[in-house]
Design an enzyme around this catalytic site. Structure first.
Site, PDB file in Angstrom:
ATOM      1  N   SER A 170      32.643  43.883  -4.157  1.00 39.75           N
ATOM      2  CA  SER A 170      33.581  44.994  -3.977  1.00 39.75           C
ATOM      3  C   SER A 170      32.873  46.327  -4.094  1.00 39.75           C
ATOM      4  O   SER A 170      31.876  46.463  -4.824  1.00 39.75           O
ATOM      5  CB  SER A 170      34.682  44.931  -5.039  1.00 39.75           C
ATOM      6  OG  SER A 170      35.456  46.115  -5.007  1.00 39.75           O
ATOM      7  N   TYR A 218      37.008  45.262 -13.868  1.00 41.84           N
ATOM      8  CA  TYR A 218      36.871  44.589 -12.565  1.00 41.84           C
ATOM      9  C   TYR A 218      35.557  45.006 -11.897  1.00 41.84           C
ATOM     10  O   TYR A 218      34.785  44.173 -11.405  1.00 41.84           O
ATOM     11  CB  TYR A 218      38.071  44.970 -11.696  1.00 41.84           C
ATOM     12  CG  TYR A 218      38.005  44.528 -10.251  1.00 41.84           C
ATOM     13  CD1 TYR A 218      38.245  43.206  -9.904  1.00 41.84           C
ATOM     14  CD2 TYR A 218      37.727  45.446  -9.238  1.00 41.84           C
ATOM     15  CE1 TYR A 218      38.205  42.807  -8.582  1.00 41.84           C
ATOM     16  CE2 TYR A 218      37.693  45.048  -7.902  1.00 41.84           C
ATOM     17  CZ  TYR A 218      37.920  43.728  -7.580  1.00 41.84           C
ATOM     18  OH  TYR A 218      37.887  43.336  -6.273  1.00 41.84           O
TER      19      TYR A 218
END
Lengths: 253, 441
Positions: free
Chosen positions: A145, A158
């Site tokens: 990501s 995250y």
């Protein structure tokens, strides 16, 4: 003698995270290319729902479903052994966005987010890398990501998990660079999925799961190492990484 | 709060929107959320897909489950769209047995509205090709309904506007087609009598519909282009054309609301005139039209509902039973053209009786009109509704935004049985839409 006219057996892709929107789209994209699909997911019933969808659309029986919990790292070796044939390609789309504020207060939740995004995928892909290297070829696609490119207050638990995965994939790629095992890191940017439902996403920077999937399927040819699905993200993250920490720490991004 | 207005954007409605991503989640929501109605792609025109208190978005139920090439039965979740079904199965030589005028609708929505197409007088409605459906009820039961299992609940759910529970999935029949082309013949009709005669004559054609110029007056009242269509055979497709052409990606779109003055009696009259003349030039010879242009001409224009401006529009579709159908429709057209009320295209079609308890079709003629919302519109619609009631006709609920409870009651004599059934299965106070509230269902 008939080797040339006989059709070569279909290639096989293992999609880890077969119930996610991106995983479903990746499976459909490979099915469209005539590949055999192995869908791995914690919730095998939900994965079967996607498998049935793909079979119904193509009219072919080329999808199988396998139970795999990305947090149960000790099951990875037996899981790969029972798959039978080693897949030609693995695409790992497993991820957990979690809740940043909850993660700050609840270490169990933070650990779950970090382990789901980093530990599980890294160890699974490591196990596959060993097997691919022994066989002599294979493609490993890890979906990381842009959140892993720099830690931000709004989602650093995250982001740290994804940063770990990005670094792991980078190392794996470096280690295997003189073999025919290729490692690609994919950073989708914003994607319109159930994970981001209700979030205010910027239209031009947001990709459909199908766009991410067709980019991933296109990696079967070419030599890309790190892929931003929408090109604008490469520039945006270049700028974000270039901001000095003394300035960055004061920003609200 | 989300804008939940229907396709006509009249009335303007908003409310909370919950989403279900699996059948289990949809069944749970049906048991938990009060005053609930399921919503698909929001293409009903008025207030049918807006819950009294809560609305459940089922577009996430978009998986196909199985397909049997022998029977042509596709099992699919309720949120699978018609566009998806055609894109997937037309290249394999299958096409749905009935399709409405847009492909941006869902399986659940098509069943709930029991939609019909240009072949309804021959092949029946969409509901006639539903083999079974799974229905979630507020008491957490999920029941399978078909003509053999829970037949009464099945008949009430087909055309029941989602008011018998949440449709989770269904088995729908597809038919074999050789190509994705339609062989179309246009017959110009100089007035309503000619148009109706042509519609009655073309009883053997699979697809028939008349585009009617509602603004023509006097001797030309009801002048139309009657279009007949058949699925083209493989031999009929021109050399070099794809046998199964993919949908065009509409490059046209209406970027913003058009100013209200753009659609007035003059521009509508001009549009209808041009449309009629262009059609008449193609008269009486067969041309090949790709499936999407034939069945879904407006899908090529994104947001075409913005043509009618910010105030929105009403689509009014009634059916008038025989034998008075032609006379009553003539009277309706006379009132509309007399007012010069702007309406772009209007559609006239023959219908056969429907099979659902609350299905719209009955033996007769149906007239569908688009009219922009204005101060003059409501009195005109009341006049038209009075004519419909007097003739024993009814108004299509999927299009409706304006009819009165009395008009509705007169048109749907099975309403009492429908209400009773809703009581028996325990949905009366639980499953409710703005439409059911307005009409007192």
């Amino acid at each position: 003698m008939n080797d040339i006219v006989e059709q070569s057996p279909a290639k096989t892709v293992l999609v880890v995270g077969g119930t996610s929107d991106i995983g479903r789209a990746v499976a459909a994209a490979y099915a469209g290319m005539g590949w055999t699909i192995r869908l791995a997911a914690r919730d095998a019933d939900a994965a079967e729902r996607n498998a049935a969808d793909i079979r119904t659309r193509s009219g072919e029986d080329h999808v199988t479903v396998h139970h795999l919990d990305i947090l149960e790292t000790e099951t990875f070796a037996p899981f790969l052994d029972q798959l039978g044939d080693l897949p030609d390609t693995v695409v790992c789309v497993v991820g957990l966005l979690g809740d940043q504020e909850r993660a700050q207060e609840d270490p169990d939740h933070a650990a779950q987010v970090i382990r789901t995004n980093f530990e599980g995928p890294a160890l699974l892909l490591e196990a596959l890398a060993q097997r691919f290297a022994e066989r002599g070829h294979g493609l490993i696609v890890g979906v990381s990501s842009v959140a892993g490119d720099r830690g931000r207050a709004s989602n650093y638990v995250y982001g740290a998990g994804k940063a770990g995965l990005t670094a792991y994939l980078s190392g794996l790629r470096n280690r295997l660079s003189d073999t025919d095992v290729r490692v690609v890191t994919v950073k989708p940017g914003f994607v319109r999925t159930s994970m981001t439902a209700g979030m205010d996403l910027i239209g031009p920077l947001t990709a459909a799961p199908e766009a991410v999937a067709s980019r991933i399927a296109s990696l079967q040819t070419g030599s890309a190492d790190v892929v931003y699905v929408l090109r604008a993200w490469r520039l945006i993250m270049f700028i974000i990484r270039a901001i000095p920490e003394a300035v960055f720490k004061k920003l609200k991004l | 709060m989300k804008d939940l207005s229907g396709w006509g954007r009249y009335p303007r409605l908003s409310g909370p929107l919950d989403a279900a991503l699996s059948a289990d989640a949809a069944a749970r929501a049906t048991a938990q959320l009060p005053g609930l109605i399921a919503r698909g792609l929001g293409r009903s025109y008025g207030d049918a897909a807006v819950g009294r208190d809560s609305t459940l978005d089922l577009t996430g139920l978009n998986r196909m489950q199985s397909f049997d090439p022998e029977t042509g039965i596709l099992a699919a979740e309720a949120g699978v769209s018609l566009a998806d079904i055609i894109a997937t199965f037309l290249p394999r030589g299958y096409f749905p047995c009935a399709v409405p005028g847009t492909r941006f609708v869902t399986v659940g929505g098509m069943i709930a509205s029991d939609v019909h197409g240009k072949n309804q007088h021959v092949d029946g409605t969409f509901g006639d090709h539903v083999a079974w459906l799974m229905l979630a009820l507020p008491d957490e039961r999920v029941t399978r309904c078909s003509r053999d299992e829970n037949p009464e609940l099945f008949a009430a759910t087909v055309g029941g506007m989602g008011l018998t529970g949440t449709i989770l999935s269904a088995g729908i029949r597809l038919k074999r087609v050789e190509t994705g082309w339609i062989r179309q013949i246009t017959h110009p009709a100089r007035n309503l009598t000619e148009a109706v005669a042509l519609l009655r004559q073309s009883g053997t054609a699979t697809y028939t519909v008349a585009w009617i110029d509602v603004l023509a007056r006097g001797d030309a009242l009801g002048r139309s282009l009657v279009l007949e269509g058949e699925h083209a055979t493989a031999e009929q497709v021109r050399w070099g054309d794809l046998r199964f052409p993919p949908a065009r990606n509409g490059r046209l779109g209406i970027p913003t609301d058009m100013p209200g003055w753009m659609l007035n009696a003059t521009t509508a009259r001009l549009f209808n005139e041009v449309y009629y003349r262009l059609g008449a030039r193609k008269a009486d010879r067969a041309i090949l039209v790709p499936w999407d242009a034939y069945f879904f001409p407006l899908d090529g224009v994104a947001h075409w509902n913005r043509i009618y401006g910010r105030r929105g529009f009403v689509q009014h579709q009634c059916v008038i039973p025989e034998p008075k159908a032609e006379a009553v429709i003539s009277e309706i057209l006379d009132r509309i053209s007399g007012r010069g009320a702007g309406s772009f295209l209007a559609v006239l079609k023959r219908l056969a009786a429907g099979s659902g308890l609350m299905s719209f079709p009955m033996e007769g003629l149906t007239l569908a009109l688009d009219m922009p919302v204005s101060a003059d519109l409501m009195p005109l619609l009341r006049e038209i509704d009075a004519l419909v009631v007097e003739a024993g006709g009814r108004i299509y609920l999927a299009k409706d935004a304006t009819q009165s409870p009395e008009t509705f009651l007169a048109g749907y004599p099975q309403l009492d049985r429908f209400r009773q059934l809703r009581d028996e299965i325990g949905v009366s106070s639980r499953i409710a839409s703005k439409l059911s509230d307005r009409l007192g269902i």
